[in-house]
Design an enzyme around this catalytic site. Structure first.
Site, PDB file in Angstrom:
ATOM      1  N   GLU A  25       4.316   0.902 -24.839  1.00 56.17           N
ATOM      2  CA  GLU A  25       5.529   1.344 -24.149  1.00 56.17           C
ATOM      3  C   GLU A  25       5.846   0.439 -22.957  1.00 56.17           C
ATOM      4  O   GLU A  25       5.035  -0.400 -22.561  1.00 56.17           O
ATOM      5  CB  GLU A  25       5.347   2.777 -23.660  1.00 56.17           C
ATOM      6  CG  GLU A  25       4.161   2.923 -22.720  1.00 56.17           C
ATOM      7  CD  GLU A  25       4.212   4.200 -21.890  1.00 56.17           C
ATOM      8  OE1 GLU A  25       5.233   4.401 -21.220  1.00 56.17           O
ATOM      9  OE2 GLU A  25       3.227   4.955 -21.912  1.00 56.17           O
ATOM     10  N   LYS A  86      14.763   4.557 -17.375  1.00 56.37           N
ATOM     11  CA  LYS A  86      13.770   5.217 -18.222  1.00 56.37           C
ATOM     12  C   LYS A  86      14.466   5.757 -19.468  1.00 56.37           C
ATOM     13  O   LYS A  86      15.485   6.442 -19.374  1.00 56.37           O
ATOM     14  CB  LYS A  86      13.117   6.351 -17.437  1.00 56.37           C
ATOM     15  CG  LYS A  86      11.999   7.077 -18.166  1.00 56.37           C
ATOM     16  CD  LYS A  86      11.411   8.137 -17.251  1.00 56.37           C
ATOM     17  CE  LYS A  86      10.291   8.909 -17.934  1.00 56.37           C
ATOM     18  NZ  LYS A  86       9.733   9.954 -17.041  1.00 56.37           N
ATOM     19  N   VAL A 106       6.804   7.353 -24.121  1.00 60.99           N
ATOM     20  CA  VAL A 106       6.001   7.545 -25.332  1.00 60.99           C
ATOM     21  C   VAL A 106       6.905   7.992 -26.477  1.00 60.99           C
ATOM     22  O   VAL A 106       6.802   7.482 -27.600  1.00 60.99           O
ATOM     23  CB  VAL A 106       4.877   8.568 -25.085  1.00 60.99           C
ATOM     24  CG1 VAL A 106       4.174   8.925 -26.393  1.00 60.99           C
ATOM     25  CG2 VAL A 106       3.863   8.019 -24.082  1.00 60.99           C
ATOM     26  N   ASP A 136      10.197  23.671 -19.976  1.00 60.58           N
ATOM     27  CA  ASP A 136      10.359  22.245 -19.694  1.00 60.58           C
ATOM     28  C   ASP A 136       9.280  21.473 -20.434  1.00 60.58           C
ATOM     29  O   ASP A 136       8.161  21.302 -19.953  1.00 60.58           O
ATOM     30  CB  ASP A 136      10.281  22.007 -18.184  1.00 60.58           C
ATOM     31  CG  ASP A 136      10.637  20.572 -17.802  1.00 60.58           C
ATOM     32  OD1 ASP A 136      10.869  19.756 -18.712  1.00 60.58           O
ATOM     33  OD2 ASP A 136      10.668  20.270 -16.598  1.00 60.58           O
ATOM     34  N   SER A 138       8.216  17.951 -22.402  1.00 57.85           N
ATOM     35  CA  SER A 138       8.515  16.535 -22.605  1.00 57.85           C
ATOM     36  C   SER A 138       8.880  16.271 -24.056  1.00 57.85           C
ATOM     37  O   SER A 138       8.295  16.845 -24.983  1.00 57.85           O
ATOM     38  CB  SER A 138       7.300  15.692 -22.226  1.00 57.85           C
ATOM     39  OG  SER A 138       7.437  14.371 -22.720  1.00 57.85           O
ATOM     40  N   ASP A 140       8.076  13.830 -25.626  1.00 56.10           N
ATOM     41  CA  ASP A 140       6.916  13.235 -26.299  1.00 56.10           C
ATOM     42  C   ASP A 140       6.372  14.184 -27.369  1.00 56.10           C
ATOM     43  O   ASP A 140       5.975  13.749 -28.464  1.00 56.10           O
ATOM     44  CB  ASP A 140       5.793  12.938 -25.300  1.00 56.10           C
ATOM     45  CG  ASP A 140       6.131  11.825 -24.329  1.00 56.10           C
ATOM     46  OD1 ASP A 140       7.221  11.233 -24.438  1.00 56.10           O
ATOM     47  OD2 ASP A 140       5.294  11.550 -23.445  1.00 56.10           O
ATOM     48  N   LYS A 157      -0.734  13.885 -18.999  1.00 55.74           N
ATOM     49  CA  LYS A 157      -0.817  13.570 -17.576  1.00 55.74           C
ATOM     50  C   LYS A 157      -1.337  14.786 -16.804  1.00 55.74           C
ATOM     51  O   LYS A 157      -0.950  15.921 -17.074  1.00 55.74           O
ATOM     52  CB  LYS A 157       0.540  13.138 -17.053  1.00 55.74           C
ATOM     53  CG  LYS A 157       1.029  11.829 -17.679  1.00 55.74           C
ATOM     54  CD  LYS A 157       2.366  11.411 -17.116  1.00 55.74           C
ATOM     55  CE  LYS A 157       2.812  10.079 -17.714  1.00 55.74           C
ATOM     56  NZ  LYS A 157       3.205  10.208 -19.129  1.00 55.74           N
TER      57      LYS A 157
END
Length: 299
Positions: A25, A86, A106, A136, A138, A140, A157
């Protein structure tokens, strides 16, 4: 492929000669590390992939194209250009249509890798379910549920709700393989205490499970690698730092995509740079392991 893809010369050669390829990435280059470490680590990750017998394909959006395999000069743009944005899945058409420069998350990297026929992606940590906001999630995660790609990471993370993220992955049929471990790493820390679905001790074992998963119609699969033991940070003091940073973010009304870089910056400040050292080390280790798995899949 309907999207405007462009392959770097080294990736074109690798595809023609059926060499194993690892996708990388660009968000970590543009937003994940301070300068000049961001560019240095990006180049070191590519070299780590090559050292293990695979070809790196760092992915980014440039001039209306999805570039699979940035050149060193192009990669430098992502490290230094203030106009970089981003890019997750939802942002792809916007940035491509406007011919902007976009660093892939990702999710966007997995999406692009799947369309380029690259089955392995290496990263630091994936996104997940946010603390205190289970709605919420991601992108990903749903992208992993939709694309047949193996992602080598060090778990989600640490700023996320790791238990909720683990449950989301289970619900959506995404196996988590622990690289030499039985518990899910917590990015900066060796263990979250949450179980993985299976331990693997070799690239060949991981590749065999991935092949079977895909043959059964499965999509994404994770290989979770703990950070190097000599650098891993204990979870308890990190959690205290994180809680303090979350309160500060709320007071300052930091919202949306700005929350993650804000929290990561605070973690770096309050660990006197130790979190950055861990991040750098695990990125390189994950690139090496991803290359080994890519080689095993190609055999």
């Amino acid at each position: 492929m309907n999207a405007p893809f462009r392959f770097g010369p080294h990736v074109m050669e690798a595809r023609a000669s059926h060499q194993p390829i690892v996708a990388l990435e660009t968000v970590v280059v543009a937003f994940g590390l301070p300068r000049p470490a961001n560019l240095q680590v990006a180049l070191e990750m590519e070299e780590a992939v090559r050292a293990e017998g695979a070809v790196p394909a760092t992915i980014g959006l440039l001039d209306g194209q999805v570039v699979i395999g940035l050149t060193p000069d192009e990669l430098e743009r992502f490290a230094e250009d203030a106009q970089v944005v981003k890019v997750s899945r939802r942002d792809l058409p916007i940035v491509l249509a406007r011919r902007g420069i976009g660093a892939t998350t990702v999710a966007a990297t997995v999406w692009a890798a799947a369309r380029a026929g690259i089955p392995v992606v290496a990263t630091g940590g994936i996104g997940g379910v946010h603390r205190g906001a289970p709605y919420d999630v991601s992108n990903d995660l749903p992208t992993l549920a939709a694309e047949p790609v193996l992602v080598v990471c060090s778990g989600a993370k640490a700023i996320l709700d790791l238990r909720a993220t683990r449950e989301w992955l289970e619900t959506h049929g995404i196996p988590i393989l622990g690289w030499g471990v039985e518990t899910l790493p917590a990015f900066y820390s060796a263990s979250s205490g949450l179980p993985v679905d299976a331990r693997v001790d070799s690239a060949e074992e991981a590749a065999a499970i991935a092949r079977t998963h895909w043959a059964l119609g499965g999509k994404g699969i994770l290989v979770a690698v703990p950070p190097p033991a000599s650098l891993a940070l204990p979870m308890e003091p990190l959690e205290e730092i994180l809680q303090e940073a979350l309160r500060e973010a709320e007071e300052r009304r930091v919202q949306g995509w700005e929350v993650t870089p804000f929290l990561l910056a605070r973690m770096a400040e309050r660990t006197a740079g130790e979190s950055v050292q861990v991040n750098r080390a695990l990125l390189l280790e994950n690139a090496r392991i991803a290359a080994r798995i890519a080689r095993a899949l190609a055999e």
